[in-house]
Each structure stands twice: as structure tokens, then as C-alpha cells.
Design a protein around this motif. Structure first.
Motif, PDB file in Angstrom:
ATOM      1  N   GLY A 136      55.846  40.982  35.937  1.00  0.00           N
ATOM      2  CA  GLY A 136      56.354  41.668  37.125  1.00  0.00           C
ATOM      3  C   GLY A 136      55.879  43.101  37.262  1.00  0.00           C
ATOM      4  N   GLU A 137      55.374  43.698  36.177  1.00  0.00           N
ATOM      5  CA  GLU A 137      54.893  45.074  36.252  1.00  0.00           C
ATOM      6  C   GLU A 137      53.505  45.124  36.897  1.00  0.00           C
ATOM      7  OE1 GLU A 137      56.718  47.855  32.864  1.00  0.00           O
ATOM      8  OE2 GLU A 137      55.390  46.306  32.047  1.00  0.00           O
ATOM      9  N   VAL A 138      53.207  46.286  37.490  1.00  0.00           N
ATOM     10  CA  VAL A 138      51.892  46.517  38.075  1.00  0.00           C
ATOM     11  C   VAL A 138      51.081  47.324  37.070  1.00  0.00           C
ATOM     12  CG1 VAL A 138      50.611  47.638  39.941  1.00  0.00           C
ATOM     13  CG2 VAL A 138      52.758  46.432  40.433  1.00  0.00           C
ATOM     14  N   ALA A 139      49.951  46.783  36.644  1.00  0.00           N
ATOM     15  CA  ALA A 139      49.164  47.411  35.585  1.00  0.00           C
ATOM     16  C   ALA A 139      47.786  47.822  36.066  1.00  0.00           C
ATOM     17  CB  ALA A 139      49.023  46.444  34.408  1.00  0.00           C
ATOM     18  N   LEU A 140      47.299  48.915  35.515  1.00  0.00           N
ATOM     19  CA  LEU A 140      45.900  49.302  35.704  1.00  0.00           C
ATOM     20  C   LEU A 140      45.153  48.820  34.466  1.00  0.00           C
ATOM     21  CD1 LEU A 140      44.091  50.932  37.701  1.00  0.00           C
ATOM     22  CD2 LEU A 140      44.229  52.803  36.060  1.00  0.00           C
ATOM     23  N   PHE A 141      44.113  48.036  34.672  1.00  0.00           N
ATOM     24  CA  PHE A 141      43.432  47.419  33.542  1.00  0.00           C
ATOM     25  C   PHE A 141      41.920  47.387  33.760  1.00  0.00           C
ATOM     26  CE2 PHE A 141      44.202  44.157  36.657  1.00  0.00           C
ATOM     27  CZ  PHE A 141      43.091  43.321  36.607  1.00  0.00           C
ATOM     28  N   ALA A 142      41.219  47.284  32.650  1.00  0.00           N
ATOM     29  CA  ALA A 142      39.765  47.134  32.696  1.00  0.00           C
ATOM     30  C   ALA A 142      39.456  45.642  32.777  1.00  0.00           C
ATOM     31  CB  ALA A 142      39.142  47.738  31.448  1.00  0.00           C
ATOM     32  N   PRO A 143      38.850  45.180  33.862  1.00  0.00           N
ATOM     33  CA  PRO A 143      38.567  43.748  34.013  1.00  0.00           C
ATOM     34  C   PRO A 143      37.523  43.264  33.015  1.00  0.00           C
ATOM     35  CG  PRO A 143      37.476  44.980  35.745  1.00  0.00           C
ATOM     36  CD  PRO A 143      38.338  45.960  35.009  1.00  0.00           C
ATOM     37  N   PRO A 144      37.560  41.997  32.639  1.00  0.00           N
ATOM     38  CA  PRO A 144      36.532  41.453  31.733  1.00  0.00           C
ATOM     39  C   PRO A 144      35.130  41.629  32.319  1.00  0.00           C
ATOM     40  CG  PRO A 144      38.375  39.924  31.966  1.00  0.00           C
ATOM     41  CD  PRO A 144      38.580  40.999  32.989  1.00  0.00           C
ATOM     42  N   ALA A 145      34.162  41.733  31.446  1.00  0.00           N
ATOM     43  CA  ALA A 145      32.774  41.933  31.898  1.00  0.00           C
ATOM     44  C   ALA A 145      32.318  40.796  32.802  1.00  0.00           C
ATOM     45  CB  ALA A 145      31.853  42.059  30.688  1.00  0.00           C
ATOM     46  N   SER A 146      32.849  39.590  32.565  1.00  0.00           N
ATOM     47  CA  SER A 146      32.446  38.429  33.363  1.00  0.00           C
ATOM     48  C   SER A 146      32.864  38.543  34.827  1.00  0.00           C
ATOM     49  CB  SER A 146      33.025  37.148  32.758  1.00  0.00           C
ATOM     50  OG  SER A 146      34.439  37.212  32.707  1.00  0.00           O
ATOM     51  N   TRP A 147      33.808  39.438  35.116  1.00  0.00           N
ATOM     52  CA  TRP A 147      34.232  39.616  36.499  1.00  0.00           C
ATOM     53  C   TRP A 147      33.192  40.398  37.298  1.00  0.00           C
ATOM     54  CZ3 TRP A 147      40.170  40.487  37.436  1.00  0.00           C
ATOM     55  CH2 TRP A 147      40.879  39.457  36.811  1.00  0.00           C
ATOM     56  N   GLY A 148      32.330  41.113  36.623  1.00  0.00           N
ATOM     57  CA  GLY A 148      31.293  41.875  37.318  1.00  0.00           C
ATOM     58  C   GLY A 148      31.817  43.087  38.051  1.00  0.00           C
ATOM     59  N   VAL A 149      32.931  43.655  37.582  1.00  0.00           N
ATOM     60  CA  VAL A 149      33.526  44.842  38.209  1.00  0.00           C
ATOM     61  C   VAL A 149      33.496  45.981  37.200  1.00  0.00           C
ATOM     62  CG1 VAL A 149      35.574  45.815  39.297  1.00  0.00           C
ATOM     63  CG2 VAL A 149      35.024  43.389  39.602  1.00  0.00           C
ATOM     64  N   ASP A 150      32.927  47.113  37.599  1.00  0.00           N
ATOM     65  CA  ASP A 150      32.782  48.238  36.679  1.00  0.00           C
ATOM     66  C   ASP A 150      34.007  49.150  36.639  1.00  0.00           C
ATOM     67  OD1 ASP A 150      30.229  47.425  35.984  1.00  0.00           O
ATOM     68  OD2 ASP A 150      29.293  48.560  37.609  1.00  0.00           O
ATOM     69  N   ALA A 151      34.818  49.149  37.693  1.00  0.00           N
ATOM     70  CA  ALA A 151      35.961  50.061  37.776  1.00  0.00           C
ATOM     71  C   ALA A 151      37.252  49.379  37.316  1.00  0.00           C
ATOM     72  CB  ALA A 151      36.121  50.555  39.211  1.00  0.00           C
ATOM     73  N   ASP A 152      38.228  50.195  36.933  1.00  0.00           N
ATOM     74  CA  ASP A 152      39.552  49.672  36.600  1.00  0.00           C
ATOM     75  C   ASP A 152      40.190  49.059  37.847  1.00  0.00           C
ATOM     76  OD1 ASP A 152      39.306  50.531  34.005  1.00  0.00           O
ATOM     77  OD2 ASP A 152      40.412  52.392  34.320  1.00  0.00           O
ATOM     78  N   LEU A 153      41.025  48.057  37.644  1.00  0.00           N
ATOM     79  CA  LEU A 153      41.709  47.381  38.747  1.00  0.00           C
ATOM     80  C   LEU A 153      43.224  47.508  38.589  1.00  0.00           C
ATOM     81  CD1 LEU A 153      39.635  44.062  38.989  1.00  0.00           C
ATOM     82  CD2 LEU A 153      39.392  46.139  40.375  1.00  0.00           C
ATOM     83  N   LEU A 154      43.903  47.484  39.720  1.00  0.00           N
ATOM     84  CA  LEU A 154      45.359  47.526  39.730  1.00  0.00           C
ATOM     85  C   LEU A 154      45.870  46.155  40.153  1.00  0.00           C
ATOM     86  CD1 LEU A 154      47.630  49.713  39.362  1.00  0.00           C
ATOM     87  CD2 LEU A 154      47.694  49.863  41.859  1.00  0.00           C
ATOM     88  N   GLY A 155      46.762  45.565  39.377  1.00  0.00           N
ATOM     89  CA  GLY A 155      47.263  44.234  39.719  1.00  0.00           C
ATOM     90  C   GLY A 155      48.640  43.979  39.137  1.00  0.00           C
TER      91      GLY A 155
END
Length: 223
Positions: free
Chosen positions: A78-97
Motif C-alpha cells: 500500500g505504500e508509494v515507493a521510489l525505486f530503481a527499476p531493473p535493468a531489463s525494464w530499460g529505464v534509467d531514472a528512478d520510478l515512483l509506484g
């Protein structure tokens, strides 16, 4: 009689001197102690700009969110976290989810379902931008221990775990999260305000100290 006159001449300067010492000490205490405490407090929090529209409406794109830095605990469901996505996602920036499932949870959705299913029960999600769209791609995942399943509140515009099922079931290591969204940390703001209050207190004390010194010199010359 002469001694009484001397005390009368020295009295105002002496009183100002006492107040000067008190205010100088108090001002220094407010600036150093409270200000230092506020500085330490900032090490526990961070203010970030929301990267993209995936967490609308709670956290619209471009808005700012306070994050509490994680130390020795996992992110809770239920918490909203800022995280570093796995390399396989192809995203260089942190994501909020939003963490909708954690290790050991089974979470799923099939076309036509009104809500996600978490451990056999419908998941209530009042934070969704569009409650009629709990997901866009069907999935059925059991989250491995030490990992989390993360989704955006704006499901139609969120490249999250349920879109990444092909990559380790879409789950993300708990260790990838370094902060969780919180309300404005009032303690930090109060500490800053109190530390700023120390500046005029210190200046007032300095002014009284100068006035006391001037008064004492005048009294000495008048003797």
C-alpha cells in the motif's frame, strides 16, 4: 549617597549586559542545536519531483513529494515507493509506484474483473485515477520473497510490474526501493523556523551587549 549614585549610573548598563548574555546564549543555542538537529532531520527525508503521470491523481507529474529514506525495513503493501527499476525494464531514472503486493502474495487480474485479486480477495484501491481500469494487461503472479509488485495509480499510463510480467514476473527487489512517500515532515519545517528565530535573538543580544558597553563607559566617565 555617592555609592547610590554609582549604582544608579551602572544599573542600566548592567541590566542590558545581563540580557545581552541571555539572548546571545539563547540565539546561539537555537541556531546551533536546533539548526543542527534540523540538518540531521533532512538526512532522513528527501524532496523529489514526481517523474511522469503514472501516480496521478495522488502525485501528478511534476509535483513534489516528500520521501522518507528507508533504513532497515521493507516497503509495506500500500505504500508509494521510489525505486530503481531493473535493468531489463530499460529505464534509467528512478520510478515512483504503489506496492500492491509483497513476497508471498499472489496477485492477479483477468479481463472483466472489477478489481485486482490479492490472495483470493478483491483488492480495494480508492486511490486509482480510474477505478474502472484496475489493469490493462491480464496477469497472475506469486511474488517471490524479498521482492515487491509495483503499479501506478494511473493504470492506463504506467509501465509498471504488471506490464513487465516477462521480466521476473514483473516483481522488483525490495532493496531497489530507497524511499517511501510521506506527508510534509512538519518537524523539519518547525526546526528550520526555530533556527531562523535564533538569528534576530542573536542580533538583539548583540545590540544589547553594545548598548551595555556604551552605558558602562559613559557611567565610568561620569564618575
Amino acid at each position: 549617597m555617592e555609592q547610590a549614585r554609582r549604582r544608579e549610573r551602572r544599573g542600566p548598563g548592567r541590566r542590558r549586559g545581563i540580557w545581552a548574555v541571555v539572548l546571545l546564549g539563547l540565539g546561539a543555542l537555537l541556531i546551533v542545536e536546533v539548526g543542527w538537529g534540523g540538518l540531521l532531520f533532512t538526512k532522513e527525508y528527501d524532496l523529489r519531483s514526481v517523474p511522469g503521470p503514472s501516480m496521478a491523481p495522488a502525485h501528478p507529474s511534476g509535483s513534489e513529494v516528500w520521501l522518507e529514506r528507508l533504513a532497515a525495513r521493507d516497503v509495506a503493501r500500500g505504500e508509494v515507493a521510489l525505486f530503481a527499476p531493473p535493468a531489463s525494464w530499460g529505464v534509467d531514472a528512478d520510478l515512483l509506484g504503489r506496492v500492491v503486493a509483497v513476497g508471498g502474495d499472489r496477485i492477479s487480474w483477468a479481463k472483466g474483473d472489477a478489481a485486482l485479486t490479492l490472495n483470493g480477495k478483491p483488492l480495494v484501491e480508492p486511490y486509482l485515477k480510474d477505478p474502472a481500469v484496475p489493469a490493462v494487461v491480464p496477469f497472475d503472479v506469486t511474488v517471490p520473497e524479498g521482492r515487491m509488485f509495483v503499479m501506478g495509480d494511473n493504470r492506463v499510463d504506467s509501465a509498471d510490474s504488471h506490464i513487465r510480467i516477462a521480466d521476473d514476473g514483473g516483481s522488483v527487489p525490495m532493496s531497489a526501493a530507497w524511499g517511501v512517500a510521506v506527508g510534509t515532515p512538519t518537524g523539519l519545517l518547525v526546526a528550520g523556523a526555530v533556527a531562523l528565530l535564533g538569528v534576530p535573538v542573536l542580533l538583539t543580544g548583540g545590540g544589547l551587549g553594545i548598548a551595555s558597553l556604551v552605558a558602562r563607559r559613559r557611567a565610568a566617565r561620569a564618575l
